[in-house]
Scaffold this motif. Structure first.
Motif, mmCIF file in Angstrom:
data_model
loop_
_atom_site.group_PDB
_atom_site.id
_atom_site.type_symbol
_atom_site.label_atom_id
_atom_site.label_comp_id
_atom_site.label_asym_id
_atom_site.label_seq_id
_atom_site.Cartn_x
_atom_site.Cartn_y
_atom_site.Cartn_z
ATOM 1 N N GLU A 121 -7.695 77.832 8.449
ATOM 2 C CA GLU A 121 -6.896 77.295 7.348
ATOM 3 C C GLU A 121 -5.759 78.222 6.946
ATOM 4 O OE1 GLU A 121 -9.756 76.618 4.306
ATOM 5 O OE2 GLU A 121 -10.617 74.820 5.269
ATOM 6 N N ASP A 122 -6.002 79.522 7.013
ATOM 7 C CA ASP A 122 -5.019 80.483 6.508
ATOM 8 C C ASP A 122 -4.069 81.031 7.569
ATOM 9 O OD1 ASP A 122 -6.177 80.226 4.013
ATOM 10 O OD2 ASP A 122 -7.466 81.979 4.240
ATOM 11 N N HIS A 123 -4.518 81.081 8.841
ATOM 12 C CA HIS A 123 -3.730 81.800 9.838
ATOM 13 C C HIS A 123 -3.506 81.081 11.162
ATOM 14 C CE1 HIS A 123 -3.792 85.476 7.412
ATOM 15 N NE2 HIS A 123 -5.095 85.288 7.247
ATOM 16 N N ASN A 124 -4.414 80.196 11.557
ATOM 17 C CA ASN A 124 -4.315 79.644 12.911
ATOM 18 C C ASN A 124 -4.880 78.225 12.947
ATOM 19 O OD1 ASN A 124 -4.140 79.143 15.622
ATOM 20 N ND2 ASN A 124 -5.474 80.817 16.276
ATOM 21 N N LYS A 125 -4.061 77.274 12.571
ATOM 22 C CA LYS A 125 -4.513 75.880 12.536
ATOM 23 C C LYS A 125 -4.735 75.313 13.939
ATOM 24 C CE LYS A 125 -2.302 74.898 8.113
ATOM 25 N NZ LYS A 125 -1.291 74.082 7.361
ATOM 26 N N ASP A 126 -4.218 75.988 14.954
ATOM 27 C CA ASP A 126 -4.375 75.513 16.326
ATOM 28 C C ASP A 126 -5.688 75.955 16.966
ATOM 29 O OD1 ASP A 126 -1.890 74.244 16.286
ATOM 30 O OD2 ASP A 126 -0.844 76.074 16.895
ATOM 31 N N LEU A 127 -6.427 76.848 16.293
ATOM 32 C CA LEU A 127 -7.679 77.342 16.849
ATOM 33 C C LEU A 127 -8.763 76.268 16.759
ATOM 34 C CD1 LEU A 127 -9.381 79.726 17.952
ATOM 35 C CD2 LEU A 127 -9.888 80.320 15.565
ATOM 36 N N LYS A 128 -9.438 76.041 17.887
ATOM 37 C CA LYS A 128 -10.530 75.064 17.929
ATOM 38 C C LYS A 128 -11.800 75.727 18.430
ATOM 39 C CE LYS A 128 -7.485 71.096 18.738
ATOM 40 N NZ LYS A 128 -7.160 69.956 19.641
ATOM 41 N N VAL A 129 -12.908 75.432 17.762
ATOM 42 C CA VAL A 129 -14.207 75.923 18.210
ATOM 43 C C VAL A 129 -14.678 75.013 19.335
ATOM 44 C CG1 VAL A 129 -16.601 76.345 17.578
ATOM 45 C CG2 VAL A 129 -14.776 76.900 15.960
ATOM 46 N N GLU A 130 -14.811 75.577 20.527
ATOM 47 C CA GLU A 130 -15.250 74.780 21.681
ATOM 48 C C GLU A 130 -16.738 74.468 21.610
ATOM 49 O OE1 GLU A 130 -12.641 75.773 25.482
ATOM 50 O OE2 GLU A 130 -13.600 77.557 24.659
ATOM 51 N N LEU A 142 -20.435 75.794 33.071
ATOM 52 C CA LEU A 142 -19.809 76.055 31.770
ATOM 53 C C LEU A 142 -18.298 76.149 31.921
ATOM 54 C CD1 LEU A 142 -19.996 76.743 28.758
ATOM 55 C CD2 LEU A 142 -20.340 79.150 29.414
ATOM 56 N N HIS A 143 -17.837 76.858 32.940
ATOM 57 C CA HIS A 143 -16.399 76.991 33.175
ATOM 58 C C HIS A 143 -15.757 75.628 33.406
ATOM 59 C CE1 HIS A 143 -12.770 77.712 35.646
ATOM 60 N NE2 HIS A 143 -12.633 78.791 34.898
ATOM 61 N N THR A 144 -16.375 74.814 34.237
ATOM 62 C CA THR A 144 -15.840 73.477 34.526
ATOM 63 C C THR A 144 -15.776 72.631 33.270
ATOM 64 O OG1 THR A 144 -16.686 73.550 36.791
ATOM 65 C CG2 THR A 144 -16.197 71.379 35.874
ATOM 66 N N MET A 145 -16.827 72.696 32.459
ATOM 67 C CA MET A 145 -16.864 71.907 31.234
ATOM 68 C C MET A 145 -15.777 72.340 30.253
ATOM 69 S SD MET A 145 -19.957 71.505 28.510
ATOM 70 C CE MET A 145 -19.574 73.142 27.893
ATOM 71 N N LEU A 146 -15.610 73.652 30.078
ATOM 72 C CA LEU A 146 -14.605 74.159 29.153
ATOM 73 C C LEU A 146 -13.194 73.809 29.608
ATOM 74 C CD1 LEU A 146 -16.054 77.701 28.350
ATOM 75 C CD2 LEU A 146 -16.162 75.657 26.910
ATOM 76 N N GLY A 148 -12.329 71.329 31.551
ATOM 77 C CA GLY A 148 -12.150 69.880 31.415
ATOM 78 C C GLY A 148 -11.865 69.483 29.985
ATOM 79 N N ALA A 149 -12.588 70.107 29.032
ATOM 80 C CA ALA A 149 -12.355 69.815 27.620
ATOM 81 C C ALA A 149 -10.972 70.264 27.179
ATOM 82 C CB ALA A 149 -13.430 70.482 26.777
ATOM 83 N N SER A 150 -10.518 71.402 27.715
ATOM 84 C CA SER A 150 -9.185 71.909 27.363
ATOM 85 C C SER A 150 -8.094 70.970 27.848
ATOM 86 C CB SER A 150 -8.985 73.316 27.963
ATOM 87 O OG SER A 150 -9.904 74.222 27.437
ATOM 88 N N VAL A 151 -8.259 70.461 29.065
ATOM 89 C CA VAL A 151 -7.264 69.533 29.612
ATOM 90 C C VAL A 151 -7.206 68.261 28.786
ATOM 91 C CG1 VAL A 151 -6.740 68.069 31.587
ATOM 92 C CG2 VAL A 151 -7.405 70.439 31.956
#
Length: 262
Positions: free
Chosen positions: A175-184, A249-253, A255-258
């Protein structure tokens, strides 16, 4: 993509997860950087086979440079070291990080890492950030610099209770510094599939709506052997079940990022 692996609790496998995901990324052809912000330097030792006290041009030197005007400042690239693996690079830690922290906080240098890593995004396809088990200046810098956050979790009740605080801290920083950060998500590490308690805790967390990822990383002595050999699992034991779990785990992450970028 800039990804931080973060948990305030120690011993949950942050360095192991950072290095093994990064090694898989590099082995698949992506130019990959590991940024080690933990003064203990476990990721640096794992990938470079050298103790951090032996290294020059570390991430501490990068931060120290931000506090002084110099016509001949080094470029951020100068603090990056190649590993013996193609496409895999490290910005190593240093014990000096502990001594610099108060000075950096006093001079409000919290955004310097983000600025540097954004520039490096033109050079590297993937950037993984390892953090110390603390919510300190460097961890906040990493969370501000990152686009994604992965939370390793040890399957016990103490770790579970700590998760609520961690997620709250991340939300405040978003909220204060990085609105683009997402918890995977939360990844169960050192998981024991034959024990009842870890499975019960995971199922209870899922019922609460916590973002527990479906891939679980099993406990294995092979990881410790990999540390001793300074060789990530994808190279040390490519057919081991834990290696396969890291690949899943790598493939899943990725894929989610894309999907999120689309």
């Amino acid at each position: 993509m800039r990804r931080v692996v973060f948990n305030q609790k120690g011993g949950v496998g942050k360095s192991s997860i950072v290095c093994n995901l990064a090694a898989i990324s590099a082995a698949q052809g992506s130019k990959t950087l590991v940024v080690d912000l933990d003064p203990q330097g476990n990721s640096s030792l794992y990938l470079l086979s050298r103790n951090v006290v032996e290294l020059k041009d570390t991430v501490a030197d990068f931060f120290e440079q931000t506090m002084a005007f110099n016509l001949f400042n080094k470029k951020v690239d100068d603090f990056i070291h190649a590993t013996r693996y193609p496409n895999l690079f490290v910005m190593p830690a240093s014990p000096e990080l502990e001594f610099l922290e108060r000075k950096l906080e006093a001079r409000h240098k919290i955004y310097k890492l983000r600025d540097a890593l954004v520039k490096l995004g033109d050079v590297f396809d993937r950037i993984y950030i390892d953090t110390a088990p603390a919510l300190n200046f460097y961890t906040r810098s990493a969370l501000i610099a990152a686009q994604r956050c992965l939370i390793p979790f040890d399957c016990d009740d103490f770790s579970r209770q700590a998760l609520y605080s961690i997620l709250g801290e991340i939300q405040d920083l978003q909220e204060d510094h990085n609105k683009d950060l997402k918890v995977e998500g939360i990844v169960a590490n050192q998981f024991q599939p034959r024990a009842n308690l870890p499975t019960q805790i995971i199922e209870s967390m899922k019922e609460e709506g916590l973002p527990v990822l479906p891939v679980r990383l099993n406990a294995s002595v092979k990881m410790k052997e990999s540390h001793q050999a300074h060789e990530p699992l994808i190279h040390f034991a490519p057919k081991h079940p834990l290696t396969q779990q890291f690949q899943e785990l790598h493939t899943m992450l990725q894929g989610a990022s894309v999907l999120s970028e689309a």
